[in-house]
Each structure stands twice: as structure tokens, then as C-alpha cells.
Scaffold this motif. Structure first.
Motif, PDB file in Angstrom:
ATOM      1  N   THR A 317      27.843  15.322   8.781  1.00  0.00           N
ATOM      2  CA  THR A 317      29.359  14.761   8.924  1.00  0.00           C
ATOM      3  C   THR A 317      29.907  15.900  10.366  1.00  0.00           C
ATOM      4  N   ARG A 318      31.077  15.267  10.653  1.00  0.00           N
ATOM      5  CA  ARG A 318      30.947  15.965  11.664  1.00  0.00           C
ATOM      6  C   ARG A 318      31.833  17.897  11.331  1.00  0.00           C
ATOM      7  N   GLU A 319      32.181  18.488  10.446  1.00  0.00           N
ATOM      8  CA  GLU A 319      31.366  19.151   9.539  1.00  0.00           C
ATOM      9  C   GLU A 319      30.748  19.940   9.604  1.00  0.00           C
ATOM     10  N   GLU A 320      29.583  19.220   9.244  1.00  0.00           N
ATOM     11  CA  GLU A 320      28.196  20.058   8.943  1.00  0.00           C
ATOM     12  C   GLU A 320      28.002  20.712  10.406  1.00  0.00           C
ATOM     13  N   ILE A 321      28.199  19.235  11.449  1.00  0.00           N
ATOM     14  CA  ILE A 321      27.614  19.854  12.593  1.00  0.00           C
ATOM     15  C   ILE A 321      28.734  20.469  12.837  1.00  0.00           C
ATOM     16  N   ASP A 322      30.003  21.056  12.988  1.00  0.00           N
ATOM     17  CA  ASP A 322      31.204  22.279  13.395  1.00  0.00           C
ATOM     18  C   ASP A 322      30.753  23.813  12.546  1.00  0.00           C
ATOM     19  N   LEU A 323      29.579  23.204  11.384  1.00  0.00           N
ATOM     20  CA  LEU A 323      29.722  24.566  11.132  1.00  0.00           C
ATOM     21  C   LEU A 323      28.229  25.000  11.639  1.00  0.00           C
ATOM     22  N   ILE A 324      27.607  24.115  11.951  1.00  0.00           N
ATOM     23  CA  ILE A 324      26.422  24.728  12.889  1.00  0.00           C
ATOM     24  C   ILE A 324      26.552  25.289  13.978  1.00  0.00           C
ATOM     25  N   LEU A 325      27.487  24.810  14.973  1.00  0.00           N
ATOM     26  CA  LEU A 325      27.773  25.065  16.199  1.00  0.00           C
ATOM     27  C   LEU A 325      28.733  25.573  17.031  1.00  0.00           C
ATOM     28  N   VAL A 326      30.042  26.033  15.717  1.00  0.00           N
ATOM     29  CA  VAL A 326      30.692  26.510  15.584  1.00  0.00           C
ATOM     30  C   VAL A 326      30.869  27.756  14.650  1.00  0.00           C
ATOM     31  N   GLN A 327      30.897  27.556  13.216  1.00  0.00           N
ATOM     32  CA  GLN A 327      31.869  28.723  12.350  1.00  0.00           C
ATOM     33  C   GLN A 327      30.097  29.571  12.497  1.00  0.00           C
ATOM     34  N   ASN A 328      29.064  29.286  12.574  1.00  0.00           N
ATOM     35  CA  ASN A 328      27.640  29.868  12.257  1.00  0.00           C
ATOM     36  C   ASN A 328      27.995  31.308  13.292  1.00  0.00           C
ATOM     37  N   PRO A 329      27.485  30.797  14.272  1.00  0.00           N
ATOM     38  CA  PRO A 329      27.688  31.961  16.107  1.00  0.00           C
ATOM     39  C   PRO A 329      29.043  32.680  15.774  1.00  0.00           C
ATOM     40  N   SER A 330      29.845  32.181  15.501  1.00  0.00           N
ATOM     41  CA  SER A 330      31.265  33.316  14.644  1.00  0.00           C
ATOM     42  C   SER A 330      30.493  33.883  14.665  1.00  0.00           C
ATOM     43  N   ALA A 331      30.164  33.208  12.928  1.00  0.00           N
ATOM     44  CA  ALA A 331      30.378  34.883  11.951  1.00  0.00           C
ATOM     45  C   ALA A 331      28.562  35.835  12.127  1.00  0.00           C
ATOM     46  N   ALA A 332      27.772  34.675  12.857  1.00  0.00           N
ATOM     47  CA  ALA A 332      26.497  35.578  12.933  1.00  0.00           C
ATOM     48  C   ALA A 332      26.681  36.477  13.978  1.00  0.00           C
ATOM     49  N   PHE A 333      27.458  36.512  14.936  1.00  0.00           N
ATOM     50  CA  PHE A 333      27.536  37.818  16.333  1.00  0.00           C
ATOM     51  C   PHE A 333      29.342  38.483  16.210  1.00  0.00           C
ATOM     52  N   THR A 334      29.418  38.093  14.317  1.00  0.00           N
ATOM     53  CA  THR A 334      30.498  39.179  14.320  1.00  0.00           C
ATOM     54  C   THR A 334      30.714  40.249  14.325  1.00  0.00           C
ATOM     55  N   ILE A 335      30.923  41.454  14.642  1.00  0.00           N
ATOM     56  CA  ILE A 335      30.231  43.256  14.928  1.00  0.00           C
ATOM     57  C   ILE A 335      30.712  43.519  13.296  1.00  0.00           C
ATOM     58  N   GLU A 336      30.204  43.739  12.485  1.00  0.00           N
ATOM     59  CA  GLU A 336      30.127  44.367  10.890  1.00  0.00           C
ATOM     60  C   GLU A 336      28.615  45.651  10.869  1.00  0.00           C
ATOM     61  N   LYS A 337      28.690  45.833   9.466  1.00  0.00           N
ATOM     62  CA  LYS A 337      27.727  46.577   9.238  1.00  0.00           C
ATOM     63  C   LYS A 337      27.363  46.707   8.053  1.00  0.00           C
ATOM     64  N   LEU A 338      26.150  45.727   7.541  1.00  0.00           N
ATOM     65  CA  LEU A 338      25.548  45.168   6.559  1.00  0.00           C
ATOM     66  C   LEU A 338      24.668  46.245   5.927  1.00  0.00           C
ATOM     67  N   THR A 339      25.457  46.452   4.765  1.00  0.00           N
ATOM     68  CA  THR A 339      24.813  47.454   4.616  1.00  0.00           C
ATOM     69  C   THR A 339      23.674  47.127   2.528  1.00  0.00           C
ATOM     70  N   LEU A 340      22.490  47.330   2.422  1.00  0.00           N
ATOM     71  CA  LEU A 340      22.295  46.791   0.909  1.00  0.00           C
ATOM     72  C   LEU A 340      22.885  48.062   0.342  1.00  0.00           C
TER      73      LEU A 340
END
Ligand SMILES: [Zn+2]
Length: 340
Positions: A317-340
Motif C-alpha cells: 500500500t501507499r502507507e507501507e511505502i511511506d513507512l519505508i521511505l519517510v517514517q522509518n528513516p526519520s525514526a532511525a536517525f532521530t538522535i536519542e540514547k537507546l539503552t538496555l
């Protein structure tokens, strides 16, 4: 009244510094401003070797004259952000990136970190003598004060390892990446040769208390579909790079994406071309630029011209393509400390 305004100004400023952000070569932006993103591309890459000569080997204007039109066109086509993955000592040129960003309006991210793949050809000598903590100190300083006196800050950490289990040097740079992440919140993108190496990376990061969500497994197309799924299930970002227009390539990446969709893991997937220009020496001895990764076709285009139509045909779907090309990159490169 004046005091009250000052109070609100300070409060507003405090909120701004706490807000999630992406760091581009021209300064911070909000993740929502990233838009359509190519998350692993190159502008110029110099394969001469870390200790061979000073980089870049060309004046900025020479590179701009040749390359700027491609980025003007890319921005006009709707791409808003390009993540430039060339590390230091393999041609990273932050002044060129800043010029291109300012002249086109394209958001560009650059990186800090070292590349230990390809027989360590791109590692500077001090990478051998320094500890992980000392290397991390250098990278944290690029985040705090900018790269090489330019004021340009990295938007992520980029490392490189080979195909086998990680050797001592590779383990050291991954550990240095973890220490840098803990201090800065910059995400860690690692050029990775196999599923075996990727699982080593996750384990080393975990040993330093860093969560898998801080890791982008670059070149996950080198891993089997099963490894891609298990790494995504562990919480990593899976970056499928090297997408090209040839039908067999499109089929291959479509297969990966269908399997990840079937496993309900599209929210962990990133895609890109990994295109760019290699610095070369022409016959007349002058520096030139040779495109790589696009099979001689138009760079940065196969995803939009060939893969997206194939995905739509396959029921994405258009939403799934947007997820891959818009939302995921923005989440992946957001600066935040992710600890266990
Ligand atoms: Zn690359």
C-alpha cells in the motif's frame, strides 16, 4: 513584563533542546521535516586509502561543477533528505555536502566513525594505537564542536566491518561506536558483510548496554532473508542497500521486502541505492569523478522508477511505502540514547 518574556524564552529554549532531532550538515531539524529520504547514498568517495594522501583531493568548486545538477534534480523530484554514508579517511567531504545542501535545499546528514572493512585500508594509523575510549573521544568531539573546524556536526555514526566474525580491531571500533552513542545519542550504522558479523555487532553493543534499536545493519542484503528477519526481530534496523533498476535486482529486493512484510517487520526496514561518485585520476593527471552503483544509469532513481512500481504491483500500500521511505528513516536517525 520583560522578566516574564525572558522566563518564557528560557522555557521555550529548554523545550527545543529536549525535542527529538535530526542533525544535518546545516544544523538540527525536527524528525518530521525529513520527508522522503534516501538513507544510504554517497556524494564523493575516495578509495585511495587512509594514509595515502590528504582528502579531499580536489577543490570544492571542481566537485560542485560536476555534481550539483544531480542534486538539484533529486530535490526537484521530491526527495527531501539524503543520508551521506562516506566515513572519514574514505573521502568524507563535509564542506562539499554543506555547499550542496545550501544550494539545493536538500537536507544532508554526514557521519563520524571509522571503516574497518576491506583489509583495514581506510583506517588511520592511530586507530591501531588508541583504545575504544580514545577513539570515541575523537568522535564525540566531532559531535560537540564540529568536524575539522567547519562547525558541521555528524548526524550519525558510520562504521564498517567485514564478513566474518569480528576481529579485535572491528570489535574495538564497534565498542567505540557504543561509547559514542551513549554520550551523544547518535545512531550507529555499520557496513556489515554477513549475518554472522551483524549478530556480533548486536552482542558487542549489548555488552556496553546499548539497545539493538540504535543499530542500523547496513548492507543487510548480504544477509539471508532468515537473518534479516531475526535481526529485525531483535530490534535492529535492516538497511537493504544497492537497489538498482535491472529486473533481477528488483526481483531480489522485492523478495526480501515481501518476506519482511509477511513477518510484520516493515517498521524496521530501510532501503537505498548506495550510489555516488568515486574520486579518480584522469589520464591528464587531473582529478575526476566516476559514478558507482547505478550500473551506468541515472543515480538515485531506481527505487522510484522501478522498485516502487514493483511493490505496488505486489500489493504494497501507499502507507507501507511511506513507512519505508519517510517514517522509518526519520525514526532511525532521530538522535536519542537507546539503552538496555
Ligand atoms: Zn555505501
Amino acid at each position: 513584563m520583560k522578566l516574564l518574556s525572558l522566563f518564557f524564552l528560557i522555557l521555550w529554549y529548554g523545550c527545543q533542546t529536549d525535542r527529538p532531532k535530526i542533525m544535518t550538515v546545516t544544523g538540527p531539524i525536527h524528525p518530521g521535516e525529513m520527508g522522503l529520504t534516501l538513507e544510504h547514498e554517497h556524494v564523493t568517495t575516495d578509495f585511495i586509502g587512509a594514509e595515502k594522501t590528504k582528502q579531499p583531493q580536489y577543490p570544492v568548486d571542481t566537485a560542485l561543477a560536476k555534481l550539483l545538477p544531480f542534486f538539484v534534480e533529486l530535490k526537484a523530484s521530491g526527495v527531501q533528505t539524503l543520508v551521506e554514508c562516506t566515513p572519514a579517511h574514505i573521502g568524507r567531504d563535509v564542506l562539499l555536502l554543506r555547499e550542496i545542501s545550501q544550494k539545493t535545499g536538500l537536507n544532508i546528514l554526514t557521519n563520524t566513525g571509522y571503516y574497518a572493512a576491506v583489509q583495514k585500508k581506510y583506517l588511520p594509523a592511530h586507530a591501531y594505537s588508541e583504545t575504544a575510549r580514545e577513539l570515541a573521544k575523537r568522535w564525540i568531539s566531532e559531535w560537540e564542536t564540529g568536524i575539522d573546524g567547519t562547525g558541521v556536526k555528524p548526524g550519525f555514526i558510520k562504521l564498517g566491518v567485514g564478513k566474518s566474525q569480528l576481529d579485535t580491531m572491528e570489535q574495538k571500533i564497534v565498542r567505540a561506536g557504543a561509547l559514542t552513542h551513549l554520550e551523544t545519542g547518535l545512531k550507529i550504522a555499520i557496513h556489515t558483510g554477513s549475518g554472522l558479523a551483524a549478530n556480533d555487532e548486536v552482542d558487542i553493543l549489548a555488552g556496553e548496554g546499548v539497545a539493538p534499536g540504535a543499530l542500523i545493519v547496513v548492507h543487510a542484503q548480504n544477509c539471508s532473508s532468515e537473518d534479516q528477519i531475526s535481526l529485525a526481530q531483535r530490534g535492529c534496523w535492516i538497511s537493504l542497500d544497492g537497489i538498482g533498476a535491472k529486473p533481477d535486482k528488483i526481483e531480489r529486493y522485492l523478495g526480501f521486502l515481501l518476506a519482511l512484510k509477511e513477518a510484520s517487520l516493515l517498521h524496521r526496514v530501510l532501503i537505498s541505492h548506495d550510489n555516488g561518485w568515486a574520486v579518480i585520476k584522469n589520464e591528464d593527471g587531473c582529478i575526476g569523478f566516476e559514478m558507482f552503483g547505478a550500473d551506468g544509469a541515472k543515480p538515485y532513481a531506481a527505487i522510484f522508477d522501478s522498485l516502487v512500481p514493483a511493490l505496488m504491483n505486489a500489493g504494497f500500500t501507499r502507507e507501507e511505502i511511506d513507512l519505508i521511505l519517510v517514517q522509518n528513516p526519520s525514526a532511525a536517525f532521530t538522535i536519542e540514547k537507546l539503552t538496555l
